[in-house]
Motif scaffolding. Structure first.
Motif, PDB file in Angstrom:
ATOM      1  N   GLU A 175       1.013   6.484 -17.280  1.00  0.00           N
ATOM      2  CA  GLU A 175      -0.008   6.369 -18.312  1.00  0.00           C
ATOM      3  C   GLU A 175      -1.282   7.079 -17.850  1.00  0.00           C
ATOM      4  O   GLU A 175      -1.458   7.379 -16.675  1.00  0.00           O
ATOM      5  CB  GLU A 175      -0.331   4.892 -18.598  1.00  0.00           C
ATOM      6  N   THR A 176      -2.173   7.311 -18.788  1.00  0.00           N
ATOM      7  CA  THR A 176      -3.414   8.032 -18.530  1.00  0.00           C
ATOM      8  C   THR A 176      -4.195   7.425 -17.374  1.00  0.00           C
ATOM      9  O   THR A 176      -4.614   8.137 -16.454  1.00  0.00           O
ATOM     10  CB  THR A 176      -4.297   8.033 -19.796  1.00  0.00           C
ATOM     11  N   ASP A 177      -4.383   6.117 -17.391  1.00  0.00           N
ATOM     12  CA  ASP A 177      -5.182   5.485 -16.341  1.00  0.00           C
ATOM     13  C   ASP A 177      -4.523   5.639 -14.972  1.00  0.00           C
ATOM     14  O   ASP A 177      -5.201   5.784 -13.954  1.00  0.00           O
ATOM     15  CB  ASP A 177      -5.465   4.020 -16.662  1.00  0.00           C
TER      16      ASP A 177
ATOM     17  N   LEU B  29      -6.480  16.774 -12.200  1.00  0.00           N
ATOM     18  CA  LEU B  29      -5.454  16.519 -13.206  1.00  0.00           C
ATOM     19  C   LEU B  29      -4.714  17.812 -13.528  1.00  0.00           C
ATOM     20  O   LEU B  29      -3.516  17.785 -13.802  1.00  0.00           O
ATOM     21  CB  LEU B  29      -6.069  15.931 -14.479  1.00  0.00           C
TER      22      LEU B  29
ATOM     23  N   ILE C 201     -14.268  13.499 -18.654  1.00  0.00           N
ATOM     24  CA  ILE C 201     -13.408  12.510 -19.287  1.00  0.00           C
ATOM     25  C   ILE C 201     -14.169  11.988 -20.497  1.00  0.00           C
ATOM     26  O   ILE C 201     -15.376  11.799 -20.443  1.00  0.00           O
ATOM     27  CB  ILE C 201     -13.108  11.347 -18.317  1.00  0.00           C
TER      28      ILE C 201
ATOM     29  N   LYS D 225      -4.014   4.929 -23.984  1.00  0.00           N
ATOM     30  CA  LYS D 225      -2.923   5.531 -23.238  1.00  0.00           C
ATOM     31  C   LYS D 225      -1.780   5.823 -24.198  1.00  0.00           C
ATOM     32  O   LYS D 225      -1.742   5.302 -25.314  1.00  0.00           O
ATOM     33  CB  LYS D 225      -2.466   4.668 -22.066  1.00  0.00           C
TER      34      LYS D 225
ATOM     35  N   MET E 159      -3.336  14.747 -22.268  1.00  0.00           N
ATOM     36  CA  MET E 159      -4.124  14.519 -21.053  1.00  0.00           C
ATOM     37  C   MET E 159      -5.194  15.596 -20.886  1.00  0.00           C
ATOM     38  O   MET E 159      -6.330  15.301 -20.513  1.00  0.00           O
ATOM     39  CB  MET E 159      -3.218  14.506 -19.817  1.00  0.00           C
TER      40      MET E 159
ATOM     41  N   ILE F 172      -8.013  14.908 -23.292  1.00  0.00           N
ATOM     42  CA  ILE F 172      -8.855  13.809 -22.792  1.00  0.00           C
ATOM     43  C   ILE F 172      -9.757  14.315 -21.675  1.00  0.00           C
ATOM     44  O   ILE F 172     -10.954  14.022 -21.651  1.00  0.00           O
ATOM     45  CB  ILE F 172      -7.996  12.622 -22.315  1.00  0.00           C
ATOM     46  N   SER F 173      -9.197  15.104 -20.752  1.00  0.00           N
ATOM     47  CA  SER F 173     -10.004  15.576 -19.623  1.00  0.00           C
ATOM     48  C   SER F 173     -11.112  16.524 -20.076  1.00  0.00           C
ATOM     49  O   SER F 173     -12.136  16.630 -19.415  1.00  0.00           O
ATOM     50  CB  SER F 173      -9.124  16.237 -18.561  1.00  0.00           C
TER      51      SER F 173
END
Length: 181
Positions: free
Chosen positions: A43-45, A58, A76, A97, A148, A151-152
């Motif tokens: 997951e993302t976290d 990442l 982020i 996520k 991802m 998000i980043s």
């Protein structure tokens, strides 16, 4: 090199067992094993935590190429969430996520994978919404990778790109891949 290969390499370079890494990430040893052999995706976290543990970006974890150095200019999203529209455009989920599962028994014309968006986690568990159906592992992995990356970069929303075009058929409304002529 795929994420699983990179994770295995980083873990071994740092002399961690799967159990030790699992403890650091607060997951089971089996989860680490699945991530490393490519049958599941963190997951993302957890990806963010892996990046911190191994002091890598990442980009390095998610892209075929990339530096192991942390990306200084990367941002982020402030909430750690991103809005994602479902495959049928009937839902917009503010995801913290995403997670994928394999369809237990997929027939010839049925999608093999499902992507879920998790919008909250409570005492009762995760609240998830089906985001999309996928024909192949490559397509769902690419989708997760691009989510991802969005998000980043701090993007507020993401539109699915690789979800299969499906239709529901039969008494039980089974998803079937649409045939395009």
């Amino acid at each position: 090199m795929l994420l699983g290969d990179k994770l295995s390499k980083l873990r071994k370079e740092n002399n961690y067992t799967q159990e030790q890494l699992a403890d650091m990430l607060e997951v089971s040893r089996q989860a680490i094993s699945k991530w490393e052999n490519g049958t599941a995706y963190p997951e993302t976290d957890k990806l963010l935590k892996i990046s911190e543990i191994f002091d890598c970006s990442l980009d390095y974890l998610l892209k075929d190429k990339g530096s192991r150095d942390k990306e200084v200019s990367g941002a982020i999203s402030p909430s750690g969430k991103i809005f994602i529209s479902s495959f049928d455009n009937k839902s917009i989920v503010n995801c913290q996520k995403v997670t994928c599962t394999t369809v237990a028994v997929a027939l010839k014309d049925e999608p093999k994978y499902i992507l879920y968006g998790i919008d909250s986690i409570s005492f009762w568990g995760e609240h998830n919404t089906l985001l999309g159906w996928y024909e192949s592992l490559d397509k769902i992995e690419q989708e997760i990778k691009e989510i991802m990356e969005a998000i980043s970069r701090g993007e507020p929303s993401y539109k699915l790109k690789y979800a299969a075009d499906i239709e529901y058929t039969g008494i039980f409304k089974q998803p079937k891949l649409k045939k395009h002529i």
